[in-house]
Design a protein around this motif. Structure first.
Motif, PDB file in Angstrom:
ATOM      1  N   VAL A  59      28.118  -0.394  -1.611  1.00 24.68           N
ATOM      2  CA  VAL A  59      26.907   0.133  -2.245  1.00 24.68           C
ATOM      3  C   VAL A  59      26.970  -0.069  -3.754  1.00 24.68           C
ATOM      4  N   SER A  60      28.133   0.157  -4.336  1.00 19.82           N
ATOM      5  CA  SER A  60      28.303  -0.050  -5.777  1.00 19.82           C
ATOM      6  C   SER A  60      28.015  -1.502  -6.144  1.00 19.82           C
ATOM      7  N   PHE A  61      28.590  -2.430  -5.391  1.00 16.40           N
ATOM      8  CA  PHE A  61      28.358  -3.848  -5.663  1.00 16.40           C
ATOM      9  C   PHE A  61      26.888  -4.213  -5.518  1.00 16.40           C
ATOM     10  N   LEU A  62      26.256  -3.772  -4.436  1.00 21.60           N
ATOM     11  CA  LEU A  62      24.850  -4.104  -4.212  1.00 21.60           C
ATOM     12  C   LEU A  62      23.960  -3.498  -5.292  1.00 21.60           C
ATOM     13  N   ASN A  63      24.225  -2.252  -5.680  1.00 20.44           N
ATOM     14  CA  ASN A  63      23.422  -1.608  -6.724  1.00 20.44           C
ATOM     15  C   ASN A  63      23.633  -2.247  -8.089  1.00 20.44           C
ATOM     16  N   MET A  64      24.890  -2.482  -8.460  1.00 13.49           N
ATOM     17  CA  MET A  64      25.157  -3.105  -9.770  1.00 13.49           C
ATOM     18  C   MET A  64      24.504  -4.485  -9.844  1.00 13.49           C
ATOM     19  N   THR A  65      24.620  -5.246  -8.777  1.00 14.61           N
ATOM     20  CA  THR A  65      24.032  -6.582  -8.766  1.00 14.61           C
ATOM     21  C   THR A  65      22.511  -6.493  -8.771  1.00 14.61           C
ATOM     22  N   GLY A  66      21.962  -5.513  -8.040  1.00 16.35           N
ATOM     23  CA  GLY A  66      20.516  -5.300  -8.060  1.00 16.35           C
ATOM     24  C   GLY A  66      20.008  -4.953  -9.447  1.00 16.35           C
ATOM     25  N   PHE A  67      20.709  -4.047 -10.127  1.00 17.02           N
ATOM     26  CA  PHE A  67      20.304  -3.690 -11.490  1.00 17.02           C
ATOM     27  C   PHE A  67      20.477  -4.862 -12.452  1.00 17.02           C
ATOM     28  N   TYR A  68      21.537  -5.651 -12.247  1.00 19.59           N
ATOM     29  CA  TYR A  68      21.720  -6.844 -13.081  1.00 19.59           C
ATOM     30  C   TYR A  68      20.542  -7.805 -12.893  1.00 19.59           C
ATOM     31  N   LEU A  69      20.168  -8.059 -11.643  1.00 20.87           N
ATOM     32  CA  LEU A  69      19.043  -8.971 -11.388  1.00 20.87           C
ATOM     33  C   LEU A  69      17.733  -8.416 -11.932  1.00 20.87           C
ATOM     34  N   TYR A  70      17.537  -7.102 -11.802  1.00 24.70           N
ATOM     35  CA  TYR A  70      16.306  -6.507 -12.322  1.00 24.70           C
ATOM     36  C   TYR A  70      16.253  -6.641 -13.837  1.00 24.70           C
ATOM     37  N   SER A  71      17.377  -6.385 -14.509  1.00 25.65           N
ATOM     38  CA  SER A  71      17.392  -6.545 -15.966  1.00 25.65           C
ATOM     39  C   SER A  71      17.222  -8.008 -16.351  1.00 25.65           C
ATOM     40  N   SER A  72      17.753  -8.917 -15.542  1.00 23.52           N
ATOM     41  CA  SER A  72      17.563 -10.350 -15.786  1.00 23.52           C
ATOM     42  C   SER A  72      16.103 -10.747 -15.612  1.00 23.52           C
ATOM     43  N   SER A  73      15.399 -10.051 -14.719  1.00 24.60           N
ATOM     44  CA  SER A  73      13.974 -10.351 -14.530  1.00 24.60           C
ATOM     45  C   SER A  73      13.180  -9.996 -15.784  1.00 24.60           C
ATOM     46  N   LEU A  74      13.605  -8.957 -16.479  1.00 24.17           N
ATOM     47  CA  LEU A  74      12.924  -8.584 -17.728  1.00 24.17           C
ATOM     48  C   LEU A  74      13.172  -9.623 -18.822  1.00 24.17           C
ATOM     49  N   ILE A  75      14.366 -10.194 -18.824  1.00 24.47           N
ATOM     50  CA  ILE A  75      14.668 -11.276 -19.773  1.00 24.47           C
ATOM     51  C   ILE A  75      13.841 -12.511 -19.436  1.00 24.47           C
ATOM     52  N   ALA A  76      13.732 -12.823 -18.139  1.00 24.21           N
ATOM     53  CA  ALA A  76      12.903 -13.962 -17.712  1.00 24.21           C
ATOM     54  C   ALA A  76      11.445 -13.725 -18.106  1.00 24.21           C
ATOM     55  N   GLU A  77      10.992 -12.478 -17.971  1.00 20.07           N
ATOM     56  CA  GLU A  77       9.619 -12.117 -18.370  1.00 20.07           C
ATOM     57  C   GLU A  77       9.405 -12.389 -19.863  1.00 20.07           C
ATOM     58  N   ARG A  78      10.377 -11.967 -20.652  1.00 18.94           N
ATOM     59  CA  ARG A  78      10.283 -12.174 -22.102  1.00 18.94           C
ATOM     60  C   ARG A  78      10.245 -13.654 -22.457  1.00 18.94           C
ATOM     61  N   ASN A  79      10.914 -14.474 -21.646  1.00 17.65           N
ATOM     62  CA  ASN A  79      10.946 -15.919 -21.896  1.00 17.65           C
ATOM     63  C   ASN A  79       9.790 -16.670 -21.246  1.00 17.65           C
ATOM     64  N   GLY A  80       8.889 -15.948 -20.583  1.00 16.37           N
ATOM     65  CA  GLY A  80       7.712 -16.573 -19.987  1.00 16.37           C
ATOM     66  C   GLY A  80       7.935 -17.192 -18.622  1.00 16.37           C
ATOM     67  N   ALA A  81       9.085 -16.946 -18.018  1.00 19.40           N
ATOM     68  CA  ALA A  81       9.394 -17.511 -16.700  1.00 19.40           C
ATOM     69  C   ALA A  81       8.985 -16.507 -15.617  1.00 19.40           C
TER      70      ALA A  81
END
Length: 189
Positions: A59-81
């Motif tokens: 659960v820790s691995f899945l949650n940490m990776t999920g939060f990492y991907l979600y935060s990466s989605s915000l970076i992608a949003e900022r970059n217009g992707a």
């Protein structure tokens, strides 16, 4: 036990990358913050559970990776992707749903989607709808539904297995809101 150790190690790596997304990693101080967050996760008081043959490390691995991907989605949003953003949001939702299937408290990760949906809905109401916000809101709502499915699907399967046959009817089947999770908590803990 090996799976628990591998999942714990991978959650440490995911936490490091999540920290890098949040705090940055351009300076030595930022690298230190990322390193310390990962190192403290290794020696956390939950370490016994994270190293035992128990679902906590998964659960820790899945949650940490999920939060990492979600935060990466915000970076992608900022970059217009936007396509990459949506893919990362939905992938994080799948990880949160699987975490919820392993441990029901994983559903709390869905609050991230509920918060973002509320913010986007408010933005739409106050500033008017745009195609960009409408698509993003649809993806966020779909992601939230995916996270919720991690709770609903096991409940449905358990209900079908234990409550649909008269011969093997379980006590929790007659509750107003039948919940195998609630029954297990009451019965075993």
């Amino acid at each position: 036990m090996a799976l628990s150790h591998v999942a714990h190690y991978l959650s440490v790596l995911s936490l490091y990358r999540l920290s890098a997304n949040i705090f940055g990693h351009a300076t030595a101080a930022q690298h230190l913050i990322c390193f310390l967050s990962a190192a403290l996760h290794i020696i956390s008081p939950a370490g016994a559970f994270l190293s035992a043959p128990y679902g906590e490390s998964i659960v820790s691995f899945l949650n940490m990776t999920g939060f990492y991907l979600y935060s990466s989605s915000l970076i992608a949003e900022r970059n217009g992707a936007t396509g990459l953003r949506d893919f990362r949001v939905l992938t994080s939702a799948v990880l949160f749903a699987v975490a919820t299937m392993v441990r029901s408290n994983g559903v709390l990760s869905g609050f991230l989607f509920a918060y973002d949906a509320g913010v986007l809905a408010w933005k739409t109401l106050t500033k008017g709808p745009t195609m960009h916000n409408t698509i993003r809101l649809a993806v966020i709502i779909l992601g939230g539904c995916i996270v919720a499915s991690g709770m609903v699907i096991p409940q449905f399967l358990a209900y079908r297995m234990y409550c649909m046959s008269e011969a093997d009817l379980q006590p929790w089947c007659e509750w107003t809101v039948p919940s195998i999770y609630g029954w297990v908590q009451n019965h075993y803990w």
